[in-house]
Motif scaffolding. Structure first.
Motif, PDB file in Angstrom:
ATOM      1  N   VAL A  56       0.845  -1.314  -0.047  1.00  0.00           N
ATOM      2  CA  VAL A  56      -0.378   0.164  -0.031  1.00  0.00           C
ATOM      3  C   VAL A  56       1.056   0.874  -0.134  1.00  0.00           C
ATOM      4  O   VAL A  56       1.459   1.823   0.755  1.00  0.00           O
ATOM      5  CB  VAL A  56      -0.669  -0.005   0.989  1.00  0.00           C
ATOM      6  N   CYS A 135      -0.319  -6.308   5.189  1.00  0.00           N
ATOM      7  CA  CYS A 135      -0.167  -4.963   4.144  1.00  0.00           C
ATOM      8  C   CYS A 135       1.067  -4.360   4.571  1.00  0.00           C
ATOM      9  O   CYS A 135       1.526  -4.360   5.415  1.00  0.00           O
ATOM     10  CB  CYS A 135      -1.469  -3.510   4.251  1.00  0.00           C
ATOM     11  N   ASP A 294      -0.604  -5.492   9.521  1.00  0.00           N
ATOM     12  CA  ASP A 294       0.643  -4.297   8.345  1.00  0.00           C
ATOM     13  C   ASP A 294       2.033  -3.813   9.203  1.00  0.00           C
ATOM     14  O   ASP A 294       1.526  -4.400  10.776  1.00  0.00           O
ATOM     15  CB  ASP A 294      -0.522  -3.294   8.577  1.00  0.00           C
TER      16      ASP A 294
END
Length: 331
Positions: A56, A135, A294
């Protein structure tokens, strides 16, 4: 076929094809080939995966030093050195789980709210497939749209956050969304189970003595870096007992680590964890019912010899290993 004993203890998909595996470094040197996370295949079909590794690359929420948009690319490069077996947790995650590099979500580098929509929509097919998203940011503002997607799939979840900052500020320059506000916004949107939020590693100066008032009002459990240095992992283990098998999201801001070990980050704060402490802390989360993870705030242009990206790749591997120990009853 997936062995029956693994089916009983892990959320594995019974897919009649070999597991995606890293390129063998003894056959194809680490410095060769196209960079993917852990040298895994690029597979953008979540139905074929238990875990999707997703970049991301967004840093439009930073308030000081920009650069985390380049984090996923550099973590990919440094992850080439990761070997497949974890001798501490005694697990080889690529053999136990179907994992691949899903690629990057199509963020909008000049529009944070549009990026939020893109992230939430981009994660929906992953979660609809029953695949766990992991992520790699990007700045910490991406936590909010990730939690929106997680909430749509799982309802309110518990949160474990390793971070130098609480991220419960209200506004920056009058704006609601930044890397300093995602936890507050998530609470306001009822995305989290407020009774089970744990933040570890908090430290540094504040704007005023009231900066942590919101966190205290909402009963966020906080372990400062000073408390962690004094009491160690036992304090964390005690706090985690209350999580039980509650569905939990795990977010790791690399600035929880001291800038002596991780200088490549946007808001560095001295007095943090060492690399060794960070690795041990992540391993302490073994057994939590994780529905997503993440790792954020790697800012490569401030790095030295890529040590931050290297540490991030190792911490990401430890996160992946945690997913091999999900509670059996939630398979």
């Amino acid at each position: 076929m997936i062995p029956k004993e693994l089916q009983k203890t892990h959320r594995l998909k019974n897919i009649p094809e070999p597991h995606p595996m890293p390129v063998d470094a003894l056959e194809y040197p680490r410095f060769a080939g196209i960079a993917t996370l852990f040298r895994l295949p690029h597979i953008a079909d979540p139905n074929r995966l238990d875990v999707a590794l997703i970049g991301v690359p967004f840093d439009g929420g930073t308030s000081y030093r920009t650069g985390p948009r380049m984090g996923p690319r550099h973590v990919r490069e440094q992850s080439a050195i990761i070997r497949p077996y974890n001798p501490v947790l005694k697990v080889s995650p690529f053999s136990r789980l179907r994992v691949a590099d899903f690629g990057d979500l199509p963020v909008n580098p000049i529009a944070i709210e549009d990026t939020y929509d893109r992230i939430t929509k981009g994660l929906k097919p992953v979660l609809d497939a029953g695949t766990i998203p992991m992520c790699v940011g990007g700045d910490h503002s991406i936590l909010l749209p990730i939690l929106r997607a997680i909430h749509a799939a799982h309802g309110p979840v518990a949160l474990v956050q390793l971070d130098a900052h609480s991220d419960t500020w209200d506004r920056y320059w009058g704006m609601k969304y930044s890397h300093g506000t995602p936890v507050r916004r998530a609470i306001e949107e009822n995305l989290l189970d407020e009774s089970r939020i744990l933040q570890v590693g908090l430290r540094g100066q504040l704007y005023s003595e009231d900066d942590m008032a919101y966190a205290r009002e909402h009963n966020i459990q906080m372990i400062t870096a000073e408390e962690f240095h004094e009491q160690g992992l036992d304090l964390v283990r005690e706090k985690l007992k209350g999580f039980g098998d509650r569905k939990t999201y795990f977010t790791l801001d690399i600035d929880v680590v001291d800038p002596a070990f991780a200088p490549g980050t946007g808001t560095p704060q001295v007095g943090g964890l060492s690399s060794d402490q960070a690795l041990r802390l992540v391993r302490t989360l073994k057994g939590l019912n994780l529905v997503g993870c993440d790792l954020v705030e790697v800012s490569p242009q401030y790095d030295s010899a890529e040590i931050t990206s290297l540490l991030a790749a190792n911490l990401l591997f430890e996160q992946l290993c945690l997913l091999c120990f999900l509670p059996a009853e939630n398979s």
